[in-house]
Scaffold this active site. Sequence first.
Site, mmCIF file in Angstrom:
data_model
loop_
_atom_site.group_PDB
_atom_site.id
_atom_site.type_symbol
_atom_site.label_atom_id
_atom_site.label_comp_id
_atom_site.label_asym_id
_atom_site.label_seq_id
_atom_site.Cartn_x
_atom_site.Cartn_y
_atom_site.Cartn_z
ATOM 1 N N HIS A 208 -5.526 -2.245 9.185
ATOM 2 C CA HIS A 208 -5.379 -2.180 7.511
ATOM 3 C C HIS A 208 -6.882 -2.973 7.458
ATOM 4 O O HIS A 208 -7.263 -3.305 6.070
ATOM 5 C CB HIS A 208 -4.194 -2.490 7.136
ATOM 6 C CG HIS A 208 -3.795 -2.458 5.803
ATOM 7 N ND1 HIS A 208 -3.342 -3.675 5.228
ATOM 8 C CD2 HIS A 208 -3.725 -1.514 5.110
ATOM 9 C CE1 HIS A 208 -3.112 -3.607 4.061
ATOM 10 N NE2 HIS A 208 -3.148 -2.171 3.834
ATOM 11 N N HIS A 212 -9.630 -2.238 4.803
ATOM 12 C CA HIS A 212 -10.077 -2.625 3.677
ATOM 13 C C HIS A 212 -10.940 -3.241 3.234
ATOM 14 O O HIS A 212 -12.266 -3.671 2.126
ATOM 15 C CB HIS A 212 -8.708 -3.491 3.183
ATOM 16 C CG HIS A 212 -7.598 -3.287 2.060
ATOM 17 N ND1 HIS A 212 -7.610 -2.142 0.769
ATOM 18 C CD2 HIS A 212 -6.467 -2.959 2.864
ATOM 19 C CE1 HIS A 212 -6.337 -2.236 0.660
ATOM 20 N NE2 HIS A 212 -5.620 -1.826 2.085
ATOM 21 N N HIS A 237 -1.972 5.302 3.432
ATOM 22 C CA HIS A 237 -1.166 4.716 3.253
ATOM 23 C C HIS A 237 -0.126 5.767 2.919
ATOM 24 O O HIS A 237 0.853 5.540 3.544
ATOM 25 C CB HIS A 237 -0.942 3.986 2.196
ATOM 26 C CG HIS A 237 -2.233 2.960 2.068
ATOM 27 N ND1 HIS A 237 -2.598 2.777 1.822
ATOM 28 C CD2 HIS A 237 -1.778 1.783 2.629
ATOM 29 C CE1 HIS A 237 -3.579 1.729 1.626
ATOM 30 N NE2 HIS A 237 -2.630 0.824 2.122
ATOM 31 N N GLU A 349 -4.762 1.950 -6.874
ATOM 32 C CA GLU A 349 -5.130 0.892 -6.226
ATOM 33 C C GLU A 349 -5.210 -1.020 -6.850
ATOM 34 O O GLU A 349 -4.743 -1.129 -6.443
ATOM 35 C CB GLU A 349 -6.440 1.595 -5.069
ATOM 36 C CG GLU A 349 -6.439 -0.114 -4.103
ATOM 37 C CD GLU A 349 -7.589 0.172 -3.394
ATOM 38 O OE1 GLU A 349 -7.995 1.072 -3.467
ATOM 39 O OE2 GLU A 349 -7.299 -0.821 -2.573
ATOM 40 N N HIS A 364 -0.677 -1.060 -7.528
ATOM 41 C CA HIS A 364 -0.674 -1.484 -6.302
ATOM 42 C C HIS A 364 -0.774 -2.789 -6.153
ATOM 43 O O HIS A 364 -0.283 -3.754 -5.232
ATOM 44 C CB HIS A 364 -1.754 -0.471 -5.749
ATOM 45 C CG HIS A 364 -2.129 -0.573 -4.795
ATOM 46 N ND1 HIS A 364 -3.164 -1.496 -3.706
ATOM 47 C CD2 HIS A 364 -1.208 -0.731 -3.147
ATOM 48 C CE1 HIS A 364 -2.441 -1.836 -2.859
ATOM 49 N NE2 HIS A 364 -1.321 -1.654 -2.274
ATOM 50 N N HIS A 368 1.044 -6.433 -4.920
ATOM 51 C CA HIS A 368 1.502 -6.958 -4.076
ATOM 52 C C HIS A 368 1.537 -8.939 -4.060
ATOM 53 O O HIS A 368 2.383 -9.083 -3.199
ATOM 54 C CB HIS A 368 0.348 -6.899 -2.795
ATOM 55 C CG HIS A 368 0.009 -5.876 -1.682
ATOM 56 N ND1 HIS A 368 0.302 -6.179 -0.830
ATOM 57 C CD2 HIS A 368 -0.311 -4.825 -1.830
ATOM 58 C CE1 HIS A 368 0.160 -4.655 0.062
ATOM 59 N NE2 HIS A 368 0.030 -3.956 -1.164
ATOM 60 N N HIS A 404 4.535 1.180 -0.822
ATOM 61 C CA HIS A 404 4.003 1.525 -1.138
ATOM 62 C C HIS A 404 4.255 3.183 -0.906
ATOM 63 O O HIS A 404 3.857 3.957 -1.378
ATOM 64 C CB HIS A 404 3.138 1.453 0.553
ATOM 65 C CG HIS A 404 1.988 0.909 0.626
ATOM 66 N ND1 HIS A 404 1.133 1.548 -0.220
ATOM 67 C CD2 HIS A 404 1.080 -0.615 0.510
ATOM 68 C CE1 HIS A 404 -0.123 -0.009 -0.299
ATOM 69 N NE2 HIS A 404 0.120 -0.832 0.146
#
Lengths: 682, 682
Positions: A208, A212, A237, A349, A364, A368, A404
């Site tokens: 992960h 990114h 995802h 995102e 998204h 987070h 997610h």
Amino acid sequence: MDNAKNLLLLFERPQEPVFLPKGDKKKKVINAPTEFLNEKHKTYITTVVSRLGESNETVPVPKISIPPMDEFLVLKRDEAFSLFIDKHRALAGKLINLFLSVKTVGHLMAVGVYAREHLNPQLFSYAFAVALRHRPDTKDLPIPSVVHSFPDKFVENRVIGRAREEVTIVPEENRTPIEIPKDFTASDLDEEHRLHYFREDIGVNLHHWYWHQVYPGRGPRQVIDKDRRGELFFYMHQQIIARYNCERLANSLKRVARLTEWSQPIKEAYFPKLDRLISKRSYAGRVANAKLQNLARTVDDSFVDVQQLEHWRDTILDAINKGVVVDRNNREVPLDEFGGIDILGNIIEATELSINPQLYGNLHNQGHNMISLIHDPDHRHLEEPGVMGDVATAMRDPIFYRWHAFIDSILQKFKATLPRYTEAQLNYPGIEVTGVEISTENAPANTLNTFWQKSDVNIANGLDFQKTGDIFVRVTHLQHQLFTYQITVDNASGRARSGTCRIFLAPKQDERGNPWQFQEQRTMFMELDKFKVDLTPGSNRITRMSTQSSVTIPFERTYRDVAKRPTDDAGIAEWNFCGCGWPQNMLVPRGKQEGMPMELFVMISNYDDDRVDVEFNGRCDDAYSFCGLKDRLYPDRRSMGYPFDRQARDGVKTLQEFLTPNMRVTNVNVKFTNRVFMRQPK
Amino acid sequence: MDNAKNLLLLFERPQEPVFLPKGDKKKKVINAPTEFLNEKHKTYITTVVSRLGESNETVPVPKISIPPMDEFLVLKRDEAFSLFIDKHRALAGKLINLFLSVKTVGHLMAVGVYAREHLNPQLFSYAFAVALRHRPDTKDLPIPSVVHSFPDKFVENRVIGRAREEVTIVPEENRTPIEIPKDFTASDLDEEHRLHYFREDIGVNLHHWYWHQVYPGRGPRQVIDKDRRGELFFYMHQQIIARYNCERLANSLKRVARLTEWSQPIKEAYFPKLDRLISKRSYAGRVANAKLQNLARTVDDSFVDVQQLEHWRDTILDAINKGVVVDRNNREVPLDEFGGIDILGNIIEATELSINPQLYGNLHNQGHNMISLIHDPDHRHLEEPGVMGDVATAMRDPIFYRWHAFIDSILQKFKATLPRYTEAQLNYPGIEVTGVEISTENAPANTLNTFWQKSDVNIANGLDFQKTGDIFVRVTHLQHQLFTYQITVDNASGRARSGTCRIFLAPKQDERGNPWQFQEQRTMFMELDKFKVDLTPGSNRITRMSTQSSVTIPFERTYRDVAKRPTDDAGIAEWNFCGCGWPQNMLVPRGKQEGMPMELFVMISNYDDDRVDVEFNGRCDDAYSFCGLKDRLYPDRRSMGYPFDRQARDGVKTLQEFLTPNMRVTNVNVKFTNRVFMRQPK
């Protein structure tokens, strides 16, 4: 290349002054001009360096004029850096740009030394790694795994403390690896803890983090604007959720509940037991029944209300329902069958590629943030984000999957609007898959065996301000027995054909023990492999090893040891440095001790419809299904997830009804042995 | 005595193997028999010791047979130890007993070495210190302050990390003290944060830790059964609340709200930013609006429901209302005027002296536990207690004061049942206080000046597994200008008399800015000093320095540096090792920048009614008001808090009406300067 390799020294012991010895056996000393050092280090560099002894190799650093870096100082050295925070992403983007713009490798060493001395170590390491990956003169360097420089993101603090103890008092030859207990974050009283081996797997979290890093959301256009990156955000995802749900079923848990009731308490708690080595603050735990709060944190310019998330969500859903998004100039752009998902992935995102950030916002990322700061939404307690605020740690928390699953559900709503695949779009006339079998040594056909295994990771380069020498931590992780697919394909077309062999796996039954409706099972399919096959007329026998998977990176890449990396260029190419990819050890879901019935799906699609004009060159090619090919087009023209990415054609209620002759399903039994086996030779 | 002093080496660097060098300049090596070492250390002792060099002094350890210690191993080395947890207190009690029963100092060295190698470092350090304090052959040893061995309980983790960095890379002569930021736990968005300088003061927390070490709740009778310890529990904590409330008024906050609504969310959050160096887990933060939960933690045998706390509370209130408690044999014991508060203090705390633990339970301790484990009440997340679970850290949390205000309110209910002091019980016929003035250099009369000051604390002995050499952290704390009381007393009795001069201070106005009703102001009076005076006939002039306070320990004892302690016996006696006592720097409340009106109350009581047959001997005598006299009777026969410990006689509504001629009140202005001044010479 040799000069370039010295750049990698800057990833070692990220908190130490740059002039302390680096490299294998700490033999290299970076001869940094005193002007490049931060004020504090200047005062004692002479004393320290004079103590270093003679036997070191000196790494020269040209005394060039350094571009201004004051703007990066707003992030203090001991603050936590988060890619989910706009302000931090913007800083990282600019810093990547700065590193990319440096003319030569020699100058980059100087700029890197200066940056490392003055900037936040995490910001520096991230931006420097992204830049090295994207510069023509450094892109083949074997960048050390983040687990070596920042073990605190992967290894519990207690183990790091023991490592500190061990390197100080135990002579190197007497050191033994320090065991990370399998259950260090919770006990079985917490039912979510059953999934800890998935959520806390080092390889899963490394994947992960690397994903990114390979696909940053902000930065120079050449770095962020990659082929189908929005779609890949969706697909990678989605696959994580599919895999997580499979593990949940194997552990007698329901599929993960989407996080949709944003005014209600979140019942899942999580206490990561990780401490940041840079900021010396722990990743905060999240207590049971916490509620999302409006963020109002001046410190990182995070101001977002729960209502704002709702508004972004609704605006995106509106666009999906209308089939059209609106760009920055208020022009309508249709969400079409192939490009639509890419647009939406970037919007949700969200990345700099978003077609209209003002309108569609930052759903998204801000989710987070809101979760990771739930304990201190207005920074009154000077707290740093929890694990959800760090791409290296977010997957540890059960809430990651709930969030997610929600994000995925929006994108699935879009997928539901697309034309369904017709039989013609699925079939490959003349091609029939006549047999599919999994062979595992010493096991009945179609059996997958899983078990625990222990592997060691060297964290010496992450233990700043300690003596040198290797120090290993020992991780217990899921593993499976190597296996091969045996696939027979009949080519009745009378001529040589090519196809793409697509292999997926899904549980055979839902939570109730009932067979699936296709519509539900569809989202449970985990991609295991995808590869080109050449079919001669008549019967063809395809043998494929589990280790060849297009989803995974080799086992050694997760548990590799930088100190033992090859030093010659060929070796480096073979070593294959790209860390993005699902960890090999997690390819097969755990299954159950009594065996878990699964369905293995194999399809040969028509290569004429799959083909992309791209060459595989052995550089980061292993895990292209989730990570693409480095600097090249995504090597499959189909929508990602094909043939399961859309609703089924009318009349199809079950997997069997979905099948065309070029597909075949085999029952597979995944048997888990709850014991630790020694490391399996490859 | 010289041999005995070596015992103190066992407090250094509590996590390191015992055989690593100790003492000033790390010149001493404890020559522990290999059999005494823990298994892990045995494997490399030879390698390590051979590297230590020749110049060390060896401390012999006799190879005696060690009493069995297996029962103490239930607390693992890296678990958090808490005096509030019954199981841990019981272990500590037994271990104290074991250390007390060892015949000689030489044998104690052996037993201590073995215990240190095998037991939890915090359990060992606590029990060993208590035992040393109570053994005739060790009771005068200058036990190092806990802040030196366990700086993690007092100093934020980030500063400890910087200290680790500093000792590793900066030569000793170049090191500078590491500044602890004044506002590291919260910002002013959190209104409770205004009180951080009180709650997080190192001296305040040290006092609390020492108090509980001097007055343990469990252990050998000779250790716990001290004169009026139950009453002292009440009074010392009541005084803390009085002082805290005064600071709150100075900071425009209401007096602290008692924690009484146990099913409601607790609005105050607290994030301590402390990490335990032993267990490598942080002291968990408590989020806003957490609710008390039933405890069910097998790990430390903590099973207690909120309902159970309610039941204990109600049973205790019943006893108060009836004026009678019931002992273990169901015999009624009256709660009388002088002994009643002592019985209730022991019941509520609760200690082993409780007259009936089965009936009255463990209210105060279990409240601490329930709050400290609010984030993980059933241990499903393997979390350790927050700061409320540790006597060294509990006072940092705003909830400490809410909980203790509740505890105090129960004891005040009892006090309200007692006969009120008559004028005859208050007056001292023939004695009149005719003048009271505070003199502070360069300030108007009756002015108290407060400001910030910085002091350094050496934490080198707490940094296990690091290089040696001093390393200081720099604390900003409240301080006040030295002052003297000038009191004139007229003795019209015609003969020499003795009296006890009792000095208290309280704010003049309540939260609304109104003058107090006596009934409320009564509980706001902070004791500043108490001392015997001899009065000749006629006018007497008493001069008393602020540093002579019977409440405080000398400033140097809080910020003392063990390394610089005197080595001769006389020096040690003078140095005065007893850590219990309110820190000198916190004697005077902060006040306000514009000045805060307070009332200074001075009373001369009749020594015939105060006198206790006890000698002051200069050992831990300084702070007897809160800590008593070491191993002797409490040196004041009156109820603690006299004359403010009870409701006032009928007709008294104001302080003025309360006064008898032997009392006098003076208006005092407490002026706070919001600047840091250099350390003030004593």
